[in-house]
Design a protein around this motif. Structure first.
Motif: not given
Length: 122
Positions: A9-32
């Motif tokens: 789930m964490y890996l999938e979340t990082i992939l989904v967030l990376s599709k926005t084109g913005k850098p992904v941080r742990s806080v982004d994963v936490s919020e998502y």
């Protein structure tokens, strides 16, 4: 290292967030994901030591080749299973929730059969 459902789930979340084109941080994963920052930090540390995630000096998360392979596989399952269930008449919210559970337990053989059966008509 065998990944549990939570790691997937964490890996999938990082992939989904990376599709926005913005850098992904742990806080982004936490919020998502709606998880606490310490929980995410611990999980990212485990994924990093397992060779699935890289963290740069600014704290940006990127998937390694192995991490991306796992994430894309889970994301494909989630997407196709959701569409398949919607096509069968399940409402979209329920379909997405069920697909999220199914994506972690379905065998590659069964998923390939569903994928073949579904074709491109979804």
């Amino acid at each position: 290292m065998h990944l549990q459902e939570s790691g997937q789930m964490y890996l999938e979340t990082i992939l989904v967030l990376s599709k926005t084109g913005k850098p992904v941080r742990s806080v982004d994963v936490s919020e998502y994901m709606g998880f606490s920052k310490p929980s995410v930090s611990r999980a990212i540390g485990l994924l990093k030591s397992g060779g699935y995630v890289a963290v740069d000096e600014e704290g940006h998360l990127t998937l390694t080749e192995e991490g991306r392979t796992v994430a894309e596989n889970i994301y494909e399952k989630h997407t196709l299973l959701t569409q398949f269930l919607v096509h069968l008449g399940v409402d979209e919210k329920t379909a997405a929730e069920d697909a999220c559970k199914m994506e972690h337990v379905i065998s590659d053989e069964s998923f390939a059969a569903i994928k073949k059966h579904a074709g491109y008509s979804l």
